[in-house]
Design a protein around this motif. Structure first.
Motif, PDB file in Angstrom:
ATOM      1  N   ILE A  10     -13.035   9.059 -14.435  1.00 31.21           N
ATOM      2  CA  ILE A  10     -12.899   8.649 -13.040  1.00 31.21           C
ATOM      3  C   ILE A  10     -14.214   8.119 -12.506  1.00 31.21           C
ATOM      4  CG2 ILE A  10     -12.886   9.650 -10.734  1.00 31.21           C
ATOM      5  CD1 ILE A  10     -10.295   9.229 -11.438  1.00 31.21           C
ATOM      6  N   ILE A 176      -9.081   0.954 -17.678  1.00 27.74           N
ATOM      7  CA  ILE A 176      -9.005   1.771 -16.462  1.00 27.74           C
ATOM      8  C   ILE A 176      -7.945   2.876 -16.525  1.00 27.74           C
ATOM      9  CG2 ILE A 176      -8.814   1.715 -13.938  1.00 27.74           C
ATOM     10  CD1 ILE A 176      -9.553  -1.227 -13.986  1.00 27.74           C
ATOM     11  N   CYS A 180      -6.107   8.177 -19.196  1.00 30.34           N
ATOM     12  CA  CYS A 180      -5.200   9.210 -18.683  1.00 30.34           C
ATOM     13  C   CYS A 180      -3.760   8.982 -19.146  1.00 30.34           C
ATOM     14  CB  CYS A 180      -5.209   9.237 -17.150  1.00 30.34           C
ATOM     15  SG  CYS A 180      -6.775   9.814 -16.469  1.00 30.34           S
ATOM     16  N   HIS A 181      -3.274   7.747 -19.044  1.00 35.06           N
ATOM     17  CA  HIS A 181      -1.845   7.492 -19.281  1.00 35.06           C
ATOM     18  C   HIS A 181      -1.514   7.162 -20.736  1.00 35.06           C
ATOM     19  CE1 HIS A 181      -0.322   7.721 -15.159  1.00 35.06           C
ATOM     20  NE2 HIS A 181      -1.461   7.193 -14.780  1.00 35.06           N
ATOM     21  N   ILE A 188       0.907  11.307 -20.023  1.00 31.47           N
ATOM     22  CA  ILE A 188       1.062  12.353 -18.998  1.00 31.47           C
ATOM     23  C   ILE A 188       2.512  12.812 -19.022  1.00 31.47           C
ATOM     24  CG2 ILE A 188       0.881  12.914 -16.539  1.00 31.47           C
ATOM     25  CD1 ILE A 188      -1.306  10.814 -16.276  1.00 31.47           C
ATOM     26  N   MET A 191       5.388  13.222 -15.853  1.00 35.38           N
ATOM     27  CA  MET A 191       6.001  12.062 -15.181  1.00 35.38           C
ATOM     28  C   MET A 191       6.785  11.262 -16.217  1.00 35.38           C
ATOM     29  SD  MET A 191       2.825   9.347 -14.624  1.00 35.38           S
ATOM     30  CE  MET A 191       3.573   7.759 -15.067  1.00 35.38           C
ATOM     31  N   PRO A 192       7.733  10.443 -15.769  1.00 31.41           N
ATOM     32  CA  PRO A 192       8.453   9.607 -16.742  1.00 31.41           C
ATOM     33  C   PRO A 192       7.474   8.616 -17.363  1.00 31.41           C
ATOM     34  CG  PRO A 192       9.447   9.489 -14.516  1.00 31.41           C
ATOM     35  CD  PRO A 192       8.141  10.196 -14.378  1.00 31.41           C
ATOM     36  N   LEU A 194       5.311   5.497 -18.023  1.00 34.60           N
ATOM     37  CA  LEU A 194       4.863   4.528 -17.017  1.00 34.60           C
ATOM     38  C   LEU A 194       5.691   3.240 -17.074  1.00 34.60           C
ATOM     39  CD1 LEU A 194       2.906   3.694 -14.804  1.00 34.60           C
ATOM     40  CD2 LEU A 194       1.220   3.147 -16.573  1.00 34.60           C
ATOM     41  N   VAL A 197       8.739   3.784 -14.975  1.00 39.24           N
ATOM     42  CA  VAL A 197       8.433   3.794 -13.537  1.00 39.24           C
ATOM     43  C   VAL A 197       8.192   2.361 -13.047  1.00 39.24           C
ATOM     44  CG1 VAL A 197       6.771   4.575 -11.785  1.00 39.24           C
ATOM     45  CG2 VAL A 197       7.401   6.101 -13.670  1.00 39.24           C
ATOM     46  N   GLU A 204       6.553   0.897  -5.737  1.00 40.86           N
ATOM     47  CA  GLU A 204       5.837   2.183  -5.797  1.00 40.86           C
ATOM     48  C   GLU A 204       4.649   2.070  -6.752  1.00 40.86           C
ATOM     49  OE1 GLU A 204       8.233   5.459  -7.247  1.00 40.86           O
ATOM     50  OE2 GLU A 204       6.585   6.889  -7.041  1.00 40.86           O
ATOM     51  N   THR A 205       4.854   1.370  -7.864  1.00 39.96           N
ATOM     52  CA  THR A 205       3.786   1.214  -8.848  1.00 39.96           C
ATOM     53  C   THR A 205       2.590   0.490  -8.232  1.00 39.96           C
ATOM     54  OG1 THR A 205       5.432   1.181 -10.601  1.00 39.96           O
ATOM     55  CG2 THR A 205       3.265   0.283 -11.161  1.00 39.96           C
ATOM     56  N   ILE A 209      -1.125   2.093  -7.580  1.00 34.09           N
ATOM     57  CA  ILE A 209      -2.313   1.515  -8.219  1.00 34.09           C
ATOM     58  C   ILE A 209      -3.356   1.179  -7.137  1.00 34.09           C
ATOM     59  CG2 ILE A 209      -3.213  -0.461  -9.536  1.00 34.09           C
ATOM     60  CD1 ILE A 209      -0.570  -0.518 -11.064  1.00 34.09           C
ATOM     61  N   PRO A 219      -7.670   6.972  -9.740  1.00 34.66           N
ATOM     62  CA  PRO A 219      -8.481   6.128  -8.845  1.00 34.66           C
ATOM     63  C   PRO A 219      -7.628   5.157  -8.034  1.00 34.66           C
ATOM     64  CG  PRO A 219      -8.618   5.310 -11.099  1.00 34.66           C
ATOM     65  CD  PRO A 219      -7.817   6.583 -11.161  1.00 34.66           C
ATOM     66  N   LEU A 221      -7.515   1.370  -6.666  1.00 34.44           N
ATOM     67  CA  LEU A 221      -8.183   0.108  -7.014  1.00 34.44           C
ATOM     68  C   LEU A 221      -8.330  -0.840  -5.828  1.00 34.44           C
ATOM     69  CD1 LEU A 221      -6.856  -0.800 -10.574  1.00 34.44           C
ATOM     70  CD2 LEU A 221      -8.621   0.799  -9.878  1.00 34.44           C
ATOM     71  N   SER A 236       2.084  -2.989 -17.107  1.00 34.12           N
ATOM     72  CA  SER A 236       2.784  -1.692 -17.137  1.00 34.12           C
ATOM     73  C   SER A 236       4.282  -1.884 -17.363  1.00 34.12           C
ATOM     74  CB  SER A 236       2.563  -0.916 -15.830  1.00 34.12           C
ATOM     75  OG  SER A 236       1.181  -0.721 -15.601  1.00 34.12           O
TER      76      SER A 236
HETATM   77  C1  HEC Z   1      -7.829  10.238 -14.009  1.00 29.05           C
HETATM   78  C2  HEC Z   1      -6.559  10.046 -14.620  1.00 29.05           C
HETATM   79  C3  HEC Z   1      -5.739   8.837 -14.169  1.00 29.05           C
HETATM   80  C4  HEC Z   1      -6.092   7.511 -14.192  1.00 29.05           C
HETATM   81  C5  HEC Z   1      -7.418   6.889 -14.599  1.00 29.05           C
HETATM   82  C6  HEC Z   1      -4.910   6.792 -13.775  1.00 29.05           C
HETATM   83  N1  HEC Z   1      -3.894   7.652 -13.505  1.00 29.05           N
HETATM   84 FE1  HEC Z   1      -2.030   7.162 -12.893  1.00 29.05          FE
HETATM   85  N2  HEC Z   1      -1.593   9.127 -12.650  1.00 29.05           N
HETATM   86  C7  HEC Z   1      -2.393  10.172 -13.031  1.00 29.05           C
HETATM   87  C8  HEC Z   1      -1.713  11.425 -12.749  1.00 29.05           C
HETATM   88  C9  HEC Z   1      -2.248  12.824 -13.063  1.00 29.05           C
HETATM   89  C10 HEC Z   1      -0.467  11.088 -12.165  1.00 29.05           C
HETATM   90  C11 HEC Z   1       0.601  12.028 -11.662  1.00 29.05           C
HETATM   91  C12 HEC Z   1       1.597  12.397 -12.726  1.00 29.05           C
HETATM   92  C13 HEC Z   1       2.660  13.306 -12.147  1.00 29.05           C
HETATM   93  O1  HEC Z   1       3.500  12.803 -11.391  1.00 29.05           O
HETATM   94  O2  HEC Z   1       2.634  14.473 -12.422  1.00 29.05           O
HETATM   95  C14 HEC Z   1      -0.434   9.632 -12.125  1.00 29.05           C
HETATM   96  C15 HEC Z   1       0.615   8.908 -11.609  1.00 29.05           C
HETATM   97  C16 HEC Z   1       0.777   7.544 -11.728  1.00 29.05           C
HETATM   98  C17 HEC Z   1       1.912   6.804 -11.274  1.00 29.05           C
HETATM   99  C18 HEC Z   1       3.121   7.372 -10.537  1.00 29.05           C
HETATM  100  C19 HEC Z   1       4.125   7.937 -11.489  1.00 29.05           C
HETATM  101  C20 HEC Z   1       5.237   8.673 -10.778  1.00 29.05           C
HETATM  102  O3  HEC Z   1       6.347   8.662 -11.276  1.00 29.05           O
HETATM  103  O4  HEC Z   1       4.977   9.263  -9.724  1.00 29.05           O
HETATM  104  C21 HEC Z   1       1.681   5.491 -11.602  1.00 29.05           C
HETATM  105  C22 HEC Z   1       2.600   4.317 -11.332  1.00 29.05           C
HETATM  106  C23 HEC Z   1       0.398   5.424 -12.254  1.00 29.05           C
HETATM  107  N3  HEC Z   1      -0.145   6.699 -12.309  1.00 29.05           N
HETATM  108  C24 HEC Z   1      -0.197   4.293 -12.755  1.00 29.05           C
HETATM  109  C25 HEC Z   1      -1.532   4.208 -13.135  1.00 29.05           C
HETATM  110  C26 HEC Z   1      -2.197   2.983 -13.502  1.00 29.05           C
HETATM  111  C27 HEC Z   1      -1.516   1.642 -13.650  1.00 29.05           C
HETATM  112  C28 HEC Z   1      -3.503   3.293 -13.713  1.00 29.05           C
HETATM  113  C29 HEC Z   1      -4.662   2.356 -13.972  1.00 29.05           C
HETATM  114  C30 HEC Z   1      -4.927   1.429 -12.881  1.00 29.05           C
HETATM  115  C31 HEC Z   1      -3.658   4.720 -13.518  1.00 29.05           C
HETATM  116  N4  HEC Z   1      -2.440   5.228 -13.183  1.00 29.05           N
HETATM  117  C32 HEC Z   1      -4.838   5.409 -13.688  1.00 29.05           C
HETATM  118  C33 HEC Z   1      -3.655  10.089 -13.577  1.00 29.05           C
HETATM  119  C34 HEC Z   1      -4.365   8.923 -13.726  1.00 29.05           C
END
Ligand code: HEC
Ligand code: HEC
Length: 241
Positions: A10, A176, A180-181, A188, A191-192, A194, A197, A204-205, A209, A219, A221, A236
């Motif tokens: 992060i 980026i 995590c994903h 992760i 959650m479903p 990515l 989603v 929502e996506t 973001i 983070p 963006l 995605s």
């Molecule tokens: C530091 C770790 C981290 C990073 C970096 C990160 N995410 Fe996430 N993201 C998470 C977590 C934790 C969740 C929540 C998962 C849950 O619902 O339990 C999440 C949730 C999401 C969700 C919502 C999913 C849902 O069903 O609610 C989306 C869409 C998503 N991330 C996209 C992205 C994208 C695209 C990037 C890069 C720009 C990104 N994330 C970067 C940790 C991260």
């Protein structure tokens, strides 16, 4: 992933984003401060009671139509009445077969509105939010998001297809998001995938973001140009379901 790794990622990501934006001359320090308030407002728009410390309402919101399907605190989420696309009945929730359909209008008309007027609307009988639920800072940041932070989703999403550069998005995603994903968007487990989603709910996506995920260290963006988020979201949608 270990917490320490997540933290390192992060801070790494934020530092890179900040340096890129500052050296490119795209944001001034004042703008950076605004961006962080607006992103906080975006998280509150998503699910304010997940990140606030005040009272959480239990009764269904008085403005939530009795014909609609939800009950209780979820009817107090901004997105539940106004949508992830901010367009209410004119957007994705306009479809009567959608379980989130309310028939209420969106907040697009409030883009550019005086934040003080937005706060007044939130505290009015129509909305019913009180100072026991949110602090002045939280109300102000929500209003900043509504006034200055909305994007016109209809310009970047066609049907459900996100109109971004997938190739550029893949590169950005792997630096980026993948930490995590995962490269496949499935790392992760609570959650479903990515890919699923992003295909099912492109609005929502994009919202997440831009603003982050309430209660998580994901983070926001927002300080980077909108294209960056759109390209990542487009990539995605190519990930496995
Ligand atoms: C530091 C770790 C981290 C990073 C970096 C990160 N995410 Fe996430 N993201 C998470 C977590 C934790 C969740 C929540 C998962 C849950 O619902 O339990 C999440 C949730 C999401 C969700 C919502 C999913 C849902 O069903 O609610 C989306 C869409 C998503 N991330 C996209 C992205 C994208 C695209 C990037 C890069 C720009 C990104 N994330 C970067 C940790 C991260
Ligand atoms: C229970 C449903 C509901 C929820 C939840 C809700 N609103 Fe509203 N909102 C309304 C209704 C009803 C109106 C009035 C619409 C009209 O004038 O026809 C409205 C109007 C607005 C307007 C003015 C729109 C315009 O064009 O003038 C803004 C801004 C707004 N809401 C923001 C928010 C924010 C921010 C949240 C979350 C803190 C929120 N709303 C939560 C029902 C809701």
């Amino acid at each position: 992933m270990q917490i320490s790794n997540i933290k390192r990622l992060i801070f790494g990501t934020m530092a890179v984003a900040f340096v890129v934006a500052m050296t490119a001359g795209t944001i001034s320090p004042a703008q950076a401060e605004d961006d962080s308030k607006i992103a906080h407002g975006g998280l509150l728009y998503d699910k304010w009671y997940g990140i606030t410390e005040g009272d959480i309402p239990r009764k269904t919101n008085a403005s939530y139509p009795t014909t609609a399907k939800k009950k209780g605190k979820t009817t107090w989420r901004c997105k539940e009445c106004h949508g992830w696309d901010y367009r209410g009945v004119d957007g994705a929730y306009g479809d009567t077969s959608n379980s989130h359909h309310t028939g209420l209008k969106g907040i697009r008309g409030a883009a550019g509105m005086d934040p003080a007027k937005i706060v007044a609307s939130l505290k009015s009988a129509t909305h019913g939010y009180t100072s026991d639920m949110m602090t002045d800072m939280e109300f102000n940041n929500l209003a900043m998001f509504v006034s200055k932070g909305q994007v016109d989703m209809s310009k970047i999403i066609d049907g459900k297809m996100i109109k971004g550069d997938k190739v550029r998005g893949k590169n950005l995603y792997s630096t980026i998001c993948a930490g995590c994903h995962g490269d496949d968007g499935k790392k992760i487990k609570d959650m479903p995938p990515l890919g699923e989603v992003a295909k099912a709910n492109p609005w929502e996506t994009i919202h997440k973001i831009r603003n982050g995920q309430p209660g998580e260290k994901m983070p926001a963006l927002r300080a980077l140009p909108l294209d960056v988020s759109v390209d990542i979201a487009a990539h995605s949608q190519t990930l496995p379901e």
